[in-house]
Design a protein around this motif. Structure first.
Motif, PDB file in Angstrom:
ATOM      1  N   GLU A 169       0.822  -1.218   0.000  1.00 38.37           N
ATOM      2  CA  GLU A 169       0.000   0.000   0.000  1.00 38.37           C
ATOM      3  C   GLU A 169       0.852   1.262   0.000  1.00 38.37           C
ATOM      4  N   SER A 170       2.020   1.187   0.602  1.00 35.25           N
ATOM      5  CA  SER A 170       2.882   2.374   0.657  1.00 35.25           C
ATOM      6  C   SER A 170       3.646   2.581  -0.646  1.00 35.25           C
ATOM      7  N   ARG A 171       3.844   1.476  -1.438  1.00 35.04           N
ATOM      8  CA  ARG A 171       4.576   1.589  -2.697  1.00 35.04           C
ATOM      9  C   ARG A 171       3.898   0.724  -3.762  1.00 35.04           C
ATOM     10  N   PRO A 172       2.797   1.187  -4.348  1.00 30.44           N
ATOM     11  CA  PRO A 172       2.106   0.413  -5.378  1.00 30.44           C
ATOM     12  C   PRO A 172       2.963   0.264  -6.632  1.00 30.44           C
ATOM     13  N   LEU A 173       2.660  -0.755  -7.417  1.00 28.73           N
ATOM     14  CA  LEU A 173       3.418  -0.993  -8.643  1.00 28.73           C
ATOM     15  C   LEU A 173       3.229   0.149  -9.632  1.00 28.73           C
ATOM     16  N   ASP A 174       4.350   0.543 -10.243  1.00 28.62           N
ATOM     17  CA  ASP A 174       4.284   1.516 -11.330  1.00 28.62           C
ATOM     18  C   ASP A 174       4.092   0.805 -12.667  1.00 28.62           C
ATOM     19  N   PHE A 175       4.719  -0.378 -12.813  1.00 30.92           N
ATOM     20  CA  PHE A 175       4.628  -1.128 -14.064  1.00 30.92           C
ATOM     21  C   PHE A 175       4.383  -2.604 -13.768  1.00 30.92           C
ATOM     22  N   LEU A 176       3.419  -3.190 -14.467  1.00 34.32           N
ATOM     23  CA  LEU A 176       3.227  -4.633 -14.469  1.00 34.32           C
ATOM     24  C   LEU A 176       3.305  -5.077 -15.924  1.00 34.32           C
ATOM     25  N   LEU A 177       4.350  -5.841 -16.246  1.00 32.70           N
ATOM     26  CA  LEU A 177       4.613  -6.280 -17.622  1.00 32.70           C
ATOM     27  C   LEU A 177       4.115  -7.701 -17.811  1.00 32.70           C
ATOM     28  N   PHE A 178       3.467  -7.960 -18.930  1.00 32.37           N
ATOM     29  CA  PHE A 178       2.921  -9.282 -19.224  1.00 32.37           C
ATOM     30  C   PHE A 178       3.675  -9.894 -20.400  1.00 32.37           C
ATOM     31  N   ASP A 179       4.447 -10.938 -20.114  1.00 30.02           N
ATOM     32  CA  ASP A 179       5.137 -11.674 -21.175  1.00 30.02           C
ATOM     33  C   ASP A 179       4.172 -12.724 -21.708  1.00 30.02           C
ATOM     34  N   THR A 180       3.756 -12.589 -22.962  1.00 32.82           N
ATOM     35  CA  THR A 180       2.706 -13.439 -23.517  1.00 32.82           C
ATOM     36  C   THR A 180       3.262 -14.464 -24.497  1.00 32.82           C
ATOM     37  N   PRO A 181       2.505 -15.540 -24.742  1.00 35.85           N
ATOM     38  CA  PRO A 181       2.906 -16.507 -25.762  1.00 35.85           C
ATOM     39  C   PRO A 181       2.632 -15.952 -27.150  1.00 35.85           C
ATOM     40  N   PRO A 182       3.123 -16.619 -28.200  1.00 37.37           N
ATOM     41  CA  PRO A 182       2.827 -16.149 -29.562  1.00 37.37           C
ATOM     42  C   PRO A 182       1.337 -16.281 -29.879  1.00 37.37           C
ATOM     43  N   GLY A 183       0.872 -15.469 -30.826  1.00 32.55           N
ATOM     44  CA  GLY A 183      -0.487 -15.630 -31.329  1.00 32.55           C
ATOM     45  C   GLY A 183      -1.500 -14.718 -30.672  1.00 32.55           C
ATOM     46  N   THR A 184      -2.773 -15.083 -30.880  1.00 32.12           N
ATOM     47  CA  THR A 184      -3.909 -14.331 -30.332  1.00 32.12           C
ATOM     48  C   THR A 184      -4.941 -15.351 -29.863  1.00 32.12           C
ATOM     49  N   SER A 185      -4.678 -15.963 -28.727  1.00 29.07           N
ATOM     50  CA  SER A 185      -5.526 -17.083 -28.305  1.00 29.07           C
ATOM     51  C   SER A 185      -6.030 -16.906 -26.879  1.00 29.07           C
ATOM     52  N   ASP A 186      -6.224 -18.038 -26.185  1.00 25.29           N
ATOM     53  CA  ASP A 186      -6.835 -18.040 -24.850  1.00 25.29           C
ATOM     54  C   ASP A 186      -6.204 -17.026 -23.897  1.00 25.29           C
ATOM     55  N   GLU A 187      -4.868 -17.103 -23.776  1.00 23.89           N
ATOM     56  CA  GLU A 187      -4.187 -16.277 -22.795  1.00 23.89           C
ATOM     57  C   GLU A 187      -4.407 -14.785 -23.061  1.00 23.89           C
ATOM     58  N   HIS A 188      -4.370 -14.402 -24.325  1.00 26.28           N
ATOM     59  CA  HIS A 188      -4.533 -12.998 -24.683  1.00 26.28           C
ATOM     60  C   HIS A 188      -5.956 -12.526 -24.388  1.00 26.28           C
ATOM     61  N   LEU A 189      -6.933 -13.341 -24.737  1.00 29.94           N
ATOM     62  CA  LEU A 189      -8.320 -12.978 -24.475  1.00 29.94           C
ATOM     63  C   LEU A 189      -8.586 -12.892 -22.975  1.00 29.94           C
ATOM     64  N   SER A 190      -7.973 -13.780 -22.201  1.00 30.72           N
ATOM     65  CA  SER A 190      -8.153 -13.758 -20.751  1.00 30.72           C
ATOM     66  C   SER A 190      -7.610 -12.474 -20.145  1.00 30.72           C
ATOM     67  N   ILE A 191      -6.399 -12.075 -20.563  1.00 31.11           N
ATOM     68  CA  ILE A 191      -5.803 -10.847 -20.051  1.00 31.11           C
ATOM     69  C   ILE A 191      -6.686  -9.648 -20.363  1.00 31.11           C
ATOM     70  N   VAL A 192      -7.188  -9.595 -21.609  1.00 27.93           N
ATOM     71  CA  VAL A 192      -8.063  -8.478 -21.995  1.00 27.93           C
ATOM     72  C   VAL A 192      -9.300  -8.443 -21.112  1.00 27.93           C
ATOM     73  N   GLN A 193      -9.888  -9.618 -20.845  1.00 29.49           N
ATOM     74  CA  GLN A 193     -11.099  -9.682 -20.031  1.00 29.49           C
ATOM     75  C   GLN A 193     -10.816  -9.265 -18.586  1.00 29.49           C
ATOM     76  N   PHE A 194      -9.761  -9.833 -17.991  1.00 28.00           N
ATOM     77  CA  PHE A 194      -9.504  -9.608 -16.575  1.00 28.00           C
ATOM     78  C   PHE A 194      -9.042  -8.177 -16.282  1.00 28.00           C
ATOM     79  N   LEU A 195      -8.426  -7.522 -17.278  1.00 30.14           N
ATOM     80  CA  LEU A 195      -7.905  -6.178 -17.054  1.00 30.14           C
ATOM     81  C   LEU A 195      -8.804  -5.093 -17.632  1.00 30.14           C
ATOM     82  N   ARG A 196      -9.941  -5.494 -18.181  1.00 32.04           N
ATOM     83  CA  ARG A 196     -10.765  -4.523 -18.903  1.00 32.04           C
ATOM     84  C   ARG A 196     -11.147  -3.326 -18.038  1.00 32.04           C
ATOM     85  N   GLU A 197     -11.622  -3.590 -16.830  1.00 32.98           N
ATOM     86  CA  GLU A 197     -12.109  -2.489 -16.004  1.00 32.98           C
ATOM     87  C   GLU A 197     -10.971  -1.684 -15.387  1.00 32.98           C
TER      88      GLU A 197
END
Length: 318
Positions: A169-197
Motif C-alpha cells: 500500500e505504501s509503494r504500489p506498482l508503477d509497471f506490471l509487464l505481461f510476457d505473452t505466448p505467440p499468437g492471439t488465443s486463450d491467454e490474450h483474451l483472458s488478459i483483456v477480459q480480466f484487465l478490462r475495467e
C-alpha cells in the motif's frame, strides 16, 4: 495491398466483430474462424472477481507478437531490469506463457518458490523493486510439461492477477509487464477480459526485420485494434549485427520489405526502436542477469534506453 486489407488476419473473416463484442464467436462472420469457440465461450463485461489491487497498478503493459522466437521474453526481462534500475519505480512481471515459462530462467530466479500470506501469493522478488510471477515456480521440475486446456490456463492467469499480493500500500506498482505466448488465443483474451475495467496502458509489439515475422505482427496489430488495446509501438529485435572486431555490420534477418520501419509507416504506429544482435544478451539471459547493467556501453543497451525514453514520452512513468 491497402492498409485496411493489411489489418485483417488471413485466418480471420474480414467482418470479425472483435473479441469484446457480445456477438463474438456467434456472428455469421465468425464461421470458420479458428478462434470462434474461444470467443464464444469467453465471458463478456467486467470480471466480477476483479480486485482493487489491479486498479492501483499504474501501468499494465502487454508484450506481444504473433510470431514465436522473436524475443518477447528476452525483451520483457531486460525491459524490466532497465526500468527497475530506477529505484523510485516498482516493477512486476507476469509470465503468461503458461506452456513455455521462460521468465524464471532468464531473470535468474528459476529455483525460487512462491509463498503465501494473508494477502495471497507473494511474488518472487529479484530485487527490492522487481518482482515476478510464473507457473515455472510451481512445477516439480524444469523439465515438466504443462499440458492444459484453455479453461485451466485462464483460471491460473486470473489467480496471477487477483490472488497475488502485487502491491504494498505504501509503494504500489508503477509497471506490471505481461510476457505473452505467440499468437492471439486463450491467454490474450483472458488478459483483456480480466484487465478490462482496471484498464490496459498499452501493448509493445516485438518483431524481427524479415517479412515472415512482420506478417504475424500485422495479425497482432489487428487483434489489438479489435480488442481496443492501445498500441504503444513496435520494437524491432535482432536488427543487424555489428562485429566487435572489424565493426562491420551484417543483416542476419534481412528486411526484404523494409522491416519494422516500413510497417510502422504504413500503419501509422510508432517505431519505438531497433535492438541489434549482441551475443551478450543471450549470455545474460542464460545467467539470469541484467544485460543493460553488465554491458552499459553496448549499442543494444543504448537501444533499450532509447526505447524506454520513447515509451516515457507516450505515458507518464510515475
Amino acid at each position: 495491398m491497402s492498409t485496411k486489407e493489411s489489418n485483417v488476419p488471413k485466418d480471420a473473416n474480414e467482418h470479425c466483430p472483435g473479441p469484446e463484442s457480445e456477438s463474438a464467436g456467434k456472428d455469421d462472420a465468425c464461421a470458420g474462424c479458428p478462434n470462434q469457440q474461444i470467443c464464444a465461450t469467453t465471458a463478456k463485461g467486467p470480471d466480477p472477481e476483479r480486485t482493487e489491487v489491479l486498479v492501483g497498478i499504474k501501468h499494465k503493459i502487454l508484450i506481444l507478437s504473433g510470431k514465436g522466437g522473436v524475443g518477447k521474453s528476452t525483451f520483457t526481462s531486460q525491459f524490466a531490469f532497465a526500468l527497475s534500475s530506477d529505484e523510485d519505480l516498482e516493477v512486476g512481471v507476469v509470465d503468461v506463457d503458461i506452456c513455455g515459462p521462460s521468465i524464471p530462467k532468464i531473470m535468474g530466479c528459476e529455483n525460487e518458490q512462491i509463498h503465501t500470506s494473508g494477502k495471497g501469493w507473494t511474488p518472487v522478488y529479484i530485487q527490492d523493486n522487481l518482482s515476478v510471477m510464473s507457473i515455472g515456480f510451481m512445477l516439480p521440475s524444469n523439465d515438466d510439461a504443462v499440458i492444459w486446456r484453455g479453461p485451466k490456463k485462464n483460471g491460473l492467469i486470473k489467480q496471477f492477477l487477483k490472488d497475488v499480493d502485487w502491491c504494498d500500500e505504501s509503494r504500489p506498482l508503477d509497471f506490471l509487464l505481461f510476457d505473452t505466448p505467440p499468437g492471439t488465443s486463450d491467454e490474450h483474451l483472458s488478459i483483456v477480459q480480466f484487465l478490462r475495467e482496471s484498464q490496459i496502458t498499452g501493448a509493445v509489439l516485438i518483431t524481427t526485420p524479415q517479412e515472415v515475422a512482420l506478417q504475424d505482427v500485422r495479425k497482432e496489430i489487428d487483434f489489438c485494434r479489435k480488442a481496443k488495446i492501445p498500441i504503444l509501438g513496435v520494437v524491432e529485435n535482432m536488427a543487424g549485427f555489428v562485429c566487435p572486431n572489424c565493426h562491420g555490420e551484417s543483416k542476419i534477418f534481412y528486411p526484404t520489405t523494409g522491416g519494422a520501419k516500413s510497417l510502422c509507416d504504413e500503419l501509422g504506429i510508432p517505431l519505438l526502436g531497433s535492438i541489434p544482435l549482441d551475443p551478450s544478451i543471450g549470455k545474460a539471459c542464460d545467467f539470469g542477469s541484467s544485460f543493460v547493467d553488465t554491458n552499459p556501453d553496448s549499442p543494444a543497451t543504448k537501444a533499450y534506453q532509447s526505447i524506454i525514453k520513447n515509451i516515457f514520452s507516450i505515458i507518464d512513468p510515475k
